[in-house]
Design a protein around this motif. Structure first.
Motif, PDB file in Angstrom:
ATOM      1  N   ALA A   1       0.835  -1.200   0.000  1.00  0.00           N
ATOM      2  CA  ALA A   1       0.000   0.000   0.000  1.00  0.00           C
ATOM      3  C   ALA A   1       0.874   1.256   0.000  1.00  0.00           C
ATOM      4  O   ALA A   1       0.548   2.247  -0.665  1.00  0.00           O
ATOM      5  CB  ALA A   1      -0.928   0.004   1.211  1.00  0.00           C
ATOM      6  N   HIS A   2       1.972   1.195   0.738  1.00  0.00           N
ATOM      7  CA  HIS A   2       2.915   2.321   0.722  1.00  0.00           C
ATOM      8  C   HIS A   2       3.466   2.533  -0.686  1.00  0.00           C
ATOM      9  O   HIS A   2       3.491   3.671  -1.186  1.00  0.00           O
ATOM     10  CB  HIS A   2       4.062   2.042   1.696  1.00  0.00           C
ATOM     11  N   LEU A   3       3.876   1.461  -1.339  1.00  0.00           N
ATOM     12  CA  LEU A   3       4.377   1.575  -2.709  1.00  0.00           C
ATOM     13  C   LEU A   3       3.286   2.047  -3.665  1.00  0.00           C
ATOM     14  O   LEU A   3       3.539   2.841  -4.578  1.00  0.00           O
ATOM     15  CB  LEU A   3       4.927   0.223  -3.184  1.00  0.00           C
ATOM     16  N   GLN A   4       2.059   1.566  -3.455  1.00  0.00           N
ATOM     17  CA  GLN A   4       0.954   1.955  -4.334  1.00  0.00           C
ATOM     18  C   GLN A   4       0.692   3.454  -4.264  1.00  0.00           C
ATOM     19  O   GLN A   4       0.460   4.106  -5.292  1.00  0.00           O
ATOM     20  CB  GLN A   4      -0.306   1.177  -3.955  1.00  0.00           C
TER      21      GLN A   4
ATOM     22  N   LEU B   1       2.802   5.815  -3.688  1.00  0.00           N
ATOM     23  CA  LEU B   1       3.857   6.503  -4.426  1.00  0.00           C
ATOM     24  C   LEU B   1       3.719   6.270  -5.929  1.00  0.00           C
ATOM     25  O   LEU B   1       3.954   7.178  -6.735  1.00  0.00           O
ATOM     26  CB  LEU B   1       5.227   6.022  -3.938  1.00  0.00           C
ATOM     27  N   ARG B   2       3.340   5.051  -6.318  1.00  0.00           N
ATOM     28  CA  ARG B   2       3.166   4.761  -7.743  1.00  0.00           C
ATOM     29  C   ARG B   2       2.038   5.586  -8.344  1.00  0.00           C
ATOM     30  O   ARG B   2       2.128   6.060  -9.482  1.00  0.00           O
ATOM     31  CB  ARG B   2       2.906   3.267  -7.939  1.00  0.00           C
ATOM     32  N   VAL B   3       0.968   5.761  -7.589  1.00  0.00           N
ATOM     33  CA  VAL B   3      -0.146   6.585  -8.070  1.00  0.00           C
ATOM     34  C   VAL B   3       0.311   8.024  -8.275  1.00  0.00           C
ATOM     35  O   VAL B   3      -0.023   8.659  -9.282  1.00  0.00           O
ATOM     36  CB  VAL B   3      -1.328   6.517  -7.078  1.00  0.00           C
TER      37      VAL B   3
ATOM     38  N   GLU C   1       5.912  13.661  -5.387  1.00  0.00           N
ATOM     39  CA  GLU C   1       6.000  12.633  -4.357  1.00  0.00           C
ATOM     40  C   GLU C   1       6.340  11.268  -4.936  1.00  0.00           C
ATOM     41  O   GLU C   1       6.946  10.423  -4.276  1.00  0.00           O
ATOM     42  CB  GLU C   1       4.678  12.544  -3.581  1.00  0.00           C
ATOM     43  N   GLY C   2       5.952  11.052  -6.189  1.00  0.00           N
ATOM     44  CA  GLY C   2       6.212   9.762  -6.830  1.00  0.00           C
ATOM     45  C   GLY C   2       7.672   9.468  -7.040  1.00  0.00           C
ATOM     46  O   GLY C   2       8.058   8.316  -7.282  1.00  0.00           O
TER      47      GLY C   2
END
Length: 643
Positions: A531-534, A536-538, A546-547
């Motif tokens: 979820a943390h990675l998601q 940032l990916r978004v 932020e990505g």
């Protein structure tokens, strides 16, 4: 005749960066580098405008070292004319500690004099700093300092850092340090030197600083005044937007705000350089001649060093469209962004936290008993000191957590006590300590402090090091503790950078544990990580800065996908565990940059079959997965994300 060219290198932090960077940022930064060019018997640098002194006689004192950059065939008069033209670009109000600084100027001069450029460890320092969570946290402070300077010529003191981070004295310390560094960098040496530095006596600069101008360059626009500087931009950026202008061009002034706005909004989230080339400055006309530029304004767009588009004149909407197209070509969106995934998009990305507070007096009594049973004690805190820290600091603080007036204590003894406990106790005896830290990581003040302590002696890392071969009670508590740690964005990012492999080893094994409570904790940790990675990916897909913090790892994506699928296939009893693991798998696949590898893996492992079996009788419980929201999610992942 040729003349030697040198760089003088200074550390504006006076050694503090080398001492503090690793514990503060998790990355070793040896200095806050300031450079100047030394040629024709002069030292030239950019701070409060372009300044000149005798070599080694600036307010920065003696250089740490000088670097031989070869020789120049340019004569002194030509170089002086070049500097005179450069003063129109390198004005005091345009200085920015991260984006447009002394090193930008030095690099430009080197391109003009020798065709060379600064060493990468100097040029890359701002991006290295900003790539750390600590740097990202300080970015608004630094921007605010220089935003005020654009209109007043004076640095703005750092603003209040805010309630989320004021509990970290290191953040306040570093903010103050950066203010001092910035003031030092932008000084011309005519004022009194800082009392914290041992400056050599310095004469006033032989060349007065350029007066502050009303027009500003507060966006991340690069300046190139010679072919070497421009070619360096093409080499180091996937996409480049070049703006050819001149000081006397009225239409250029009309379109320039559009160019600067694009630079501000597009450059930080993507590897895009926005470069301004004033044809009246230096050897910029040679850059224009190379690409056939005869009128201003002219915009030329480059992809991988090759020219893709040219536009002449003032047309803001067309420029925006072409820049968006360039970014799309350079960084095409993920294929799944065009796939309708309502069930996946409905997944809340909030971390799953374990907030139940144990009987703290019972936990203290257990740890105290374990300490007393140790015959030979070692570590930085004695047995009695360790017990006192637990009884007088940790337990009272945890009991008062969330109250209006928690005890005002130092967190540093907690770390020392935890290290000593980890040295002397087994994993089976340490589980109450890990449980105390689990509760502590629900506290904003503790998270603010521990976010700056994520090196090898971080309590989280120390307790993680005891995971191998640990009994069930410690594994369960450790998983819950790390799950809570991932509730903090800064800690989550640093753990993925420094401890991803260790955490994943524990996690993947725990997903297959015989105990369902351990599997639940493992599934929760897996979800929090992806979820943390998601998130940032978004942000990266949306083009937001932020990505840039996302730290991708193809091997990890593959390992986690394999581990989750095996665990989903084996899980026959707990629907909630299947739900969390399927959600984790969905977020892991959805915007993964390793989609080609994952697609092949999902096909080989028969991911679609494994997921659909969970919906059938006996697949998970007697009737299969029952909850409609979980069934929808499983079906959507199977049909739309799995081949």
């Amino acid at each position: 005749m040729s003349a030697p060219v040198k760089i003088y290198l200074y550390d504006l932090s006076n050694g503090l960066a080398g001492q503090l960077s690793l514990p503060l940022t998790g990355k070793q930064i040896d200095g806050i580098w300031h450079t100047s060019v030394v040629v024709f018997g002069k030292e030239i640098f950019y701070g409060r405008g372009i300044c000149e002194t005798e070599p080694g006689r600036s307010h920065h004192g003696s250089p740490l070292r000088d670097i031989d950059m070869g020789e120049t065939s340019i004569d002194e008069q030509t170089f002086e004319e070049y500097l005179s033209q450069m003063k129109e670009s390198y004005t005091a109000d345009k200085y920015h500690l991260l984006e447009f600084n002394c090193n930008s100027f030095t690099n430009d001069c080197l391109g003009f004099l020798t065709g060379g450029s600064l060493p990468s460890y100097i040029k890359d320092l701002p991006s290295d700093f900003l790539s750390t969570p600590f740097g990202a946290a300080l970015r608004p402070t630094i921007d605010a300092m220089f935003r005020g300077r654009a209109s007043t010529g004076v640095l703005t003191p750092p603003p209040d850092i805010g309630p989320a981070t004021t509990t970290s004295p290191n953040l306040e310390l570093t903010s103050s340090l950066l203010m001092a560094v910035a003031a030092d960098a932008t000084s011309d040496g005519s004022g009194a030197p800082s009392s914290s530095r041992n400056y050599l006596p310095t004469p006033a600069p032989t060349s007065p600083p350029t007066p502050t101008q009303s027009n500003t360059l507060t966006t991340p626009v690069h300046i190139a005044t010679n072919p070497s500087s421009f070619h360096n931009e093409l080499r180091t950026h996937r996409a480049v937007v070049a703006f050819f202008t001149s000081a006397t061009c009225g239409p250029c002034r009309m379109i320039e705000p559009v160019f600067e706005d694009l630079a501000s909004n597009k450059s930080r989230a993507n590897d895009v350089a926005f470069v301004k080339i004033d044809l009246s400055v230096g050897m910029s006309n040679a850059v224009g001649g190379e690409y056939g530029v005869r009128v201003t304004p002219t915009f030329i767009l480059f992809l991988d060093g090759n020219k893709t588009y040219e536009m002449k004149g003032v047309n803001g909407p067309e420029l925006r469209t072409q820049v968006d197209l360039l970014i799309y070509q350079a960084f095409p969106p993920h294929p799944h962004t065009a796939t309708s995934l309502p069930a996946v998009e409905a997944i809340s990305l909030n971390a799953i936290l374990f907030s139940q507070v144990p009987n703290l007096d019972t936990a203290l009594a257990k740890v105290t008993g374990f300490i007393d049973a140790v015959s030979s004690w070692s570590g930085s805190t004695t047995k009695e000191d360790t017990k006192q820290i637990l009884a007088k600091n940790i337990i009272p603080y945890l009991k008062a957590r969330g109250s209006s007036a928690p005890p005002n204590i130092s967190f540093e003894p907690w770390k020392s006590a935890t290290i000593s406990l980890a040295i002397n106790l087994s994993a089976g005896e340490l589980f109450p300590v890990a449980d105390m830290w689990r509760v502590a990581l629900l506290d904003a003040a503790v998270c603010g402090w521990i976010a700056t302590k994520l090196g090898p002696e971080s309590p989280i890392v120390v307790l993680l090091s005891k995971a191998e071969g640990a009994p069930r009670n410690y594994t369960l508590t450790l998983l819950r503790m790390i799950s809570n740690a991932f509730g903090n964005e800064v800690i989550a990012r640093e753990l993925l950078l420094s401890s991803r492999s260790s955490i994943t080893t524990v996690l993947v094994a725990a997903l297959l544990h015989e105990d369902p409570t351990v599997r639940t904790a493992a599934a929760s940790l897996a979800f929090n990580m992806v979820a943390h990675l998601q998130r940032l990916r978004v942000e990266k897909v949306r083009g937001n800065a932020e990505g840039n913090d996302v730290d991708e790892n193809e091997d990890w994506d593959v390992e986690m996908t394999s581990g989750l699928l095996e665990a989903i296939e084996r899980e026959k009893a707990a629907e909630e565990i299947v739900h969390r693991m399927t959600a984790s798998l969905a977020l892991l696949i959805r915007l993964s940059p390793s989609l080609e590898q994952l697609t092949l893996l999902l096909e080989v492992l028969q991911a679609r079959r494994i997921l659909k079996e969970k919906l059938e009788r006996g697949g998970c419980g007697e009737a299969g997965v029952v909850k409609q929201e979980v069934r929808k999610l499983i079906g959507e992942v199977a049909e739309k994300l799995c081949p």
